[in-house]
Design a protein around this motif. Structure first.
Motif, short mmCIF file in Angstrom:
data_model
loop_
_atom_site.label_atom_id
_atom_site.label_comp_id
_atom_site.label_asym_id
_atom_site.label_seq_id
_atom_site.Cartn_x
_atom_site.Cartn_y
_atom_site.Cartn_z
N THR A 383 0.94 -1.29 -0.35
CA THR A 383 0.16 0.03 -0.11
C THR A 383 0.81 1.26 0.12
N VAL A 384 2.13 0.93 0.64
CA VAL A 384 2.68 2.36 1.15
C VAL A 384 3.44 2.53 -0.42
N GLU A 385 3.42 1.60 -0.99
CA GLU A 385 4.79 1.94 -2.32
C GLU A 385 3.60 1.92 -3.17
N ASN A 386 2.39 2.01 -3.65
CA ASN A 386 1.33 2.36 -4.88
C ASN A 386 0.45 3.33 -3.93
N THR A 387 0.51 3.83 -3.31
CA THR A 387 -0.10 5.33 -2.21
C THR A 387 0.89 6.06 -2.32
N THR A 388 0.21 7.90 -1.68
CA THR A 388 0.80 8.43 -1.52
C THR A 388 0.57 8.22 0.53
N LEU A 389 0.39 7.43 0.61
CA LEU A 389 -0.39 7.01 2.57
C LEU A 389 1.46 7.42 2.99
N LYS A 390 1.22 8.55 4.61
CA LYS A 390 2.35 8.01 5.06
C LYS A 390 2.52 7.74 6.87
N ILE A 409 12.04 -1.02 6.42
CA ILE A 409 12.93 0.02 7.64
C ILE A 409 14.23 -0.65 8.47
N TYR A 410 14.86 0.25 8.55
CA TYR A 410 16.22 -0.53 9.39
C TYR A 410 16.13 -0.31 10.90
N ALA A 411 15.18 1.36 11.13
CA ALA A 411 15.09 1.76 12.97
C ALA A 411 13.87 3.01 12.22
N LEU A 412 13.62 3.31 14.16
CA LEU A 412 12.59 4.06 14.34
C LEU A 412 12.79 5.07 15.32
N SER A 427 9.93 6.58 10.95
CA SER A 427 11.33 5.58 9.99
C SER A 427 12.37 6.19 9.40
N TYR A 428 13.45 4.95 9.49
CA TYR A 428 14.44 5.58 8.38
C TYR A 428 14.55 4.10 7.68
N SER A 429 14.58 4.11 6.50
CA SER A 429 14.83 3.51 5.57
C SER A 429 15.80 3.66 4.59
N ASP A 430 16.47 3.41 3.58
CA ASP A 430 17.62 3.45 2.48
C ASP A 430 16.30 3.45 1.60
N ILE A 431 15.36 3.39 1.53
CA ILE A 431 14.07 3.15 0.24
C ILE A 431 12.89 4.66 0.60
N GLN A 432 12.67 5.39 0.11
CA GLN A 432 12.86 6.97 -0.03
C GLN A 432 11.58 6.72 0.64
#
Length: 463
Positions: A383-390, A409-412, A427-432
């Motif tokens: 859902t996050v990948e395919n919408t504007t959900l934040k 996600i690798y950290a919060l 969240s912290y992630s290497d993916i935008q």
């Protein structure tokens, strides 16, 4: 007295409990980040050089003792190697565990094997800020405006995996380990600190105590036990077992020490959290979560009641999950806030259906959290990948753990307190798409009836 840079490392036995511990530290002004696996020294030096407390979110609440030995023990060793004086194995504030699942006694044995110079392990269950109290070894927890002994607690005494039917924590732990566990009771806790310390030392020396449970009823008790834990830790790096009462105890003591204020991050700034569309997924069977779901549905949320069995069964899961993901995407695209839930309270028919299904395929009820959580994690990720959900909420301790692990996600890090023990995090992630995603992990027994609507609406609060 000045505090050093690195103070505490903690491992949470589920993800909601991990964010609970992070909240207690953050609200006290300590820079804290929660990692989904033990961070490397390189990652800490590169991106998190200024943090004072390091958390590791785990899933050991659903592990067998054998799994703890192979999966958890190496993580506890890695946590110790991070170098903080105090190391905390964080359990639920209602202490739910059993000899076969989430065995706390097994953890006691492992940490004493890891830290061979440590004579005994302090055990702290009480957390007055969360309305959790331990008196003469018996544990109590509040629901609404009434406080229950644990074996009469309307949620935990009926937990589907680890029902708490013994309020005496010494007896409860005696079923999980042969190590001797003693009690520093409320009369001892009411003594001056020097007398408390003397009693503890005598108890441990004379009785060969391996675990010492501390009664906690008041903030003063927290401060005393925090001082005891910290002074032993800075002398000899040590482990402590307990709820987020450990964090509240340590921070109350640290904040009482002269000259430590400049070691803290600013904690009096206001942070505005705007109204934001939200997706809630719930695998919780708690009546508290049930009331929260009903309240949200009455206040503008769209609900999707799903079948856990259809999500778990390999014959139906793929098509059922794909259909669910399409439905959620369409609703999110329409601008709606959505709740996907598997049960409404402990009497929901889906609970017996799930138990019977797991039995038919040779699995234990404790496997339900992982099986359902992983499917919910895939739902959220897609859902996050395919919408504007934040903004995301996951309800249920086991569900939260396994669902979050499926995301990129690798950290919060906490950004806002919503209800004690269930903060909103970034969240912290290497993916935008996932870097900066806002996520709240809520245990079944936590939060007021309007919790989900509060996450949705946002407002100005102090962090």
């Amino acid at each position: 007295m000045q505090l050093q840079q690195k103070l505490l490392s903690f491992y949470g036995d589920d993800f909601t409990g991990s964010t609970d511990a992070m909240e207690a530290l953050t609200l006290s002004g300590l820079k804290t980040v929660l990692f989904l696996k033990p961070p490397t020294k390189e990652l800490l030096d590169e991106k998190f050089a200024n943090i004072q407390c390091i958390g590791i979110a785990g899933t050991s609440r659903t592990m067998t003792p054998e799994q703890m030995e192979t999966k958890l023990k190496p993580i506890l060793k890695q946590m110790q190697e991070l170098g903080a004086p105090a190391n905390h194995y964080k359990v639920c504030s209602t202490f739910d565990s059993s000899p076969s699942v989430g065995n706390i006694g097994k953890v006691l044995e492992m940490v004493l094997e890891i830290n061979t110079t440590q004579v005994f392990v302090p055990i702290i269950a009480g957390a007055p800020p969360l309305h959790r109290y331990t008196v003469f070894g018996n544990h109590f927890a509040r629901v609404g405006y009434k406080t229950f002994r644990l074996d009469n607690h309307p949620v935990m005494s009926n937990h589907p995996i680890t029902p708490m039917q013994e309020a005496d924590l010494i007896k409860h732990l005696a079923e999980q380990t042969d190590y001797f566990i003693d009690l520093a009771d409320i009369l001892t806790m009411n003594d001056y600190f020097t007398e408390l310390e003397e009693t503890v030392n005598k108890t441990v020396t004379k009785k060969k105590t391996k675990g010492l449970l501390f009664d906690v009823l008041t903030d003063d008790h927290l401060t005393k036990v925090g001082k005891l834990v910290w002074e032993k830790s800075i002398t000899n790096q040590s482990f402590v077992i307990g709820s987020s009462g450990v964090e509240y105890a340590l921070t109350k003591y640290w904040n009482s020490m002269k000259g430590n204020q400049e070691q803290h991050v600013e904690n009096d700034r206001e942070r505005r959290i705007e109204k934001e569309q939200v997706l809630v997924v719930s695998g919780s069977c708690s009546p508290i979560t049930s009331d929260q779901i009903k309240h949200a549905l009455d206040n503008g949320f769209t609900g999707l009641n799903v079948s856990p069995v259809k999500l778990m069964d390999s014959k139906t899961s793929s098509a059922y999950l794909n259909g669910l993901m399409n439905d959620v995407k369409d609703l999110v695209d329409e601008g709606k806030s959505v709740i996907v839930y598997s049960a409404l309270g402990p009497d929901d028919i889906s609970i017996d259906e799930t138990r019977e299904y797991l039995q038919s395929i040779g699995k234990e009820p404790s496997n339900s959290g992982q099986l359902l959580g992983e499917q919910f994690g895939t739902l959220i990720k897609t859902t996050v990948e395919n919408t504007t959900l934040k903004r995301i909420v996951i309800a249920g301790g086991d569900t939260s753990s396994y669902a979050t692990l499926k995301m990129n996600i690798y950290a919060l890090e906490m950004i806002r307190s919503i209800a004690p023990g269930a903060p909103l995090c970034k969240s912290y992630s290497d993916i935008q798409k996932f870097n900066g995603l806002e996520i709240a992990l809520k245990g079944g027994q936590l939060g007021q009836v309007d919790y989900f609507t509060k996450v949705h609406q946002g407002n100005v609060v102090k962090v």
